[in-house]
Design a protein around this motif. Sequence first.
Motif, PDB file in Angstrom:
ATOM      1  N   PHE A 203       0.804  -1.223   0.000  1.00 56.05           N
ATOM      2  CA  PHE A 203       0.000   0.000   0.000  1.00 56.05           C
ATOM      3  C   PHE A 203       0.840   1.278   0.000  1.00 56.05           C
ATOM      4  O   PHE A 203       0.442   2.285  -0.585  1.00 56.05           O
ATOM      5  N   THR A 204       2.009   1.266   0.634  1.00 53.91           N
ATOM      6  CA  THR A 204       2.866   2.458   0.580  1.00 53.91           C
ATOM      7  C   THR A 204       3.725   2.471  -0.680  1.00 53.91           C
ATOM      8  O   THR A 204       4.123   3.530  -1.150  1.00 53.91           O
ATOM      9  N   GLN A 205       4.069   1.300  -1.194  1.00 49.12           N
ATOM     10  CA  GLN A 205       4.751   1.109  -2.465  1.00 49.12           C
ATOM     11  C   GLN A 205       6.088   1.836  -2.604  1.00 49.12           C
ATOM     12  O   GLN A 205       6.269   2.665  -3.508  1.00 49.12           O
ATOM     13  N   PRO A 206       7.045   1.534  -1.729  1.00 50.20           N
ATOM     14  CA  PRO A 206       8.401   2.024  -1.987  1.00 50.20           C
ATOM     15  C   PRO A 206       9.015   1.313  -3.196  1.00 50.20           C
ATOM     16  O   PRO A 206       9.987   1.791  -3.770  1.00 50.20           O
TER      17      PRO A 206
ATOM     18  N   VAL B  91      15.537  -1.685  -8.747  1.00 48.83           N
ATOM     19  CA  VAL B  91      15.875  -1.271  -7.389  1.00 48.83           C
ATOM     20  C   VAL B  91      17.266  -1.758  -7.004  1.00 48.83           C
ATOM     21  O   VAL B  91      17.811  -2.691  -7.595  1.00 48.83           O
ATOM     22  N   LEU B  92      17.809  -1.097  -5.985  1.00 50.80           N
ATOM     23  CA  LEU B  92      19.059  -1.524  -5.352  1.00 50.80           C
ATOM     24  C   LEU B  92      18.768  -1.667  -3.866  1.00 50.80           C
ATOM     25  O   LEU B  92      18.440  -0.687  -3.193  1.00 50.80           O
ATOM     26  N   VAL B  93      18.867  -2.901  -3.355  1.00 48.35           N
ATOM     27  CA  VAL B  93      18.583  -3.192  -1.952  1.00 48.35           C
ATOM     28  C   VAL B  93      19.738  -3.983  -1.371  1.00 48.35           C
ATOM     29  O   VAL B  93      20.066  -5.074  -1.865  1.00 48.35           O
ATOM     30  N   ASP B  94      20.385  -3.436  -0.363  1.00 49.91           N
ATOM     31  CA  ASP B  94      21.459  -4.142   0.340  1.00 49.91           C
ATOM     32  C   ASP B  94      22.530  -4.646  -0.636  1.00 49.91           C
ATOM     33  O   ASP B  94      23.019  -5.771  -0.527  1.00 49.91           O
TER      34      ASP B  94
ATOM     35  N   GLY C 233      18.579  -5.075  -9.222  1.00 47.80           N
ATOM     36  CA  GLY C 233      17.777  -5.899 -10.120  1.00 47.80           C
ATOM     37  C   GLY C 233      16.365  -5.368 -10.262  1.00 47.80           C
ATOM     38  O   GLY C 233      16.057  -4.245  -9.848  1.00 47.80           O
ATOM     39  N   VAL C 234      15.513  -6.196 -10.854  1.00 49.89           N
ATOM     40  CA  VAL C 234      14.119  -5.838 -11.131  1.00 49.89           C
ATOM     41  C   VAL C 234      13.204  -6.624 -10.195  1.00 49.89           C
ATOM     42  O   VAL C 234      13.391  -7.830 -10.014  1.00 49.89           O
TER      43      VAL C 234
ATOM     44  N   THR D 153      17.045   0.969   3.482  1.00 51.21           N
ATOM     45  CA  THR D 153      17.024   1.979   2.421  1.00 51.21           C
ATOM     46  C   THR D 153      16.936   1.283   1.066  1.00 51.21           C
ATOM     47  O   THR D 153      17.679   0.337   0.787  1.00 51.21           O
ATOM     48  N   ILE D 154      16.024   1.750   0.218  1.00 51.83           N
ATOM     49  CA  ILE D 154      15.829   1.193  -1.120  1.00 51.83           C
ATOM     50  C   ILE D 154      16.100   2.295  -2.140  1.00 51.83           C
ATOM     51  O   ILE D 154      15.521   3.372  -2.050  1.00 51.83           O
ATOM     52  N   ARG D 155      16.971   2.002  -3.095  1.00 51.86           N
ATOM     53  CA  ARG D 155      17.155   2.935  -4.207  1.00 51.86           C
ATOM     54  C   ARG D 155      16.296   2.443  -5.375  1.00 51.86           C
ATOM     55  O   ARG D 155      16.524   1.370  -5.917  1.00 51.86           O
ATOM     56  N   ASN D 156      15.300   3.227  -5.721  1.00 48.69           N
ATOM     57  CA  ASN D 156      14.347   2.845  -6.766  1.00 48.69           C
ATOM     58  C   ASN D 156      14.523   3.799  -7.948  1.00 48.69           C
ATOM     59  O   ASN D 156      14.191   4.984  -7.860  1.00 48.69           O
TER      60      ASN D 156
END
Length: 241
Positions: free
Chosen positions: A104-107, A114-117, A121-122, A152-155
């Motif tokens: 529902f917040t959709q980060p 995205v780049l996570v930790d 990837g997609v 932290t997520i880089r989208n």
Amino acid sequence: MPLWHRLAVLAAVIVVSALVAKLIDLRMRRKRLAPGAETRYQVLRRSIMTGVVAVGVLSGLLVIPQVRAIAGGILASSAVLTVIIGFAAQRTLANFAAGILIAFTQPLRLGDRVLVDGNDGVVEEIGLTYTFIRTDDNRRVVIPNEKLASDTIRNATIRSRETLAQITVQVPLDRDLQPVVEVLRREVAGERNAQAFVSALDGQATITVRAWAPNEDAAQQLEADLRLRAHGSLRSAGVYA
């Protein structure tokens, strides 16, 4: 009713519940939605499937008298049971709650880059407890939703899926660079927001050519096309022998 009859009824109820859940899922899956709505819809779909199967299993178990007797005792001590389950499944429940929050917040959404930790990837799938990210070498990174909700997520595509296609061309420093840049500008003039400019003068002149593409796949294809076109136009102009 003999016990084996009750067990047969239990098995039938579980099978029917699973079939009903699958039919509901197939029916809901037919809809084609925007990425944001699809992300919420997928989590909702899976929640409904889980609920239907859980209700079916519980209903089937109540057919067995021994289970009904145990269920009565469990309901009488439901507060204690809730505390026990809460401690035992703390991480699972946290991941489930984080999955609902993400939906529902959709980060991040299905299809986002995205780049996570350190994993780039997609987003391929957002489940009730885990999210799957497909890397460029086709690996799958499985990340608990609780981690996604707190890290932290880089989208790169949260606002738009448009992606920048960019190449560089090396030209000897003894060449007149202005005509070279003009040749490349004419070559990419038909692309969206196309640019060609000198970006470095280290050993050789580096000319950067860039344009925008609708999505990442289109950007990769455009980059390959730009390399061929740039090389061909520079050869025709006599920059390359």
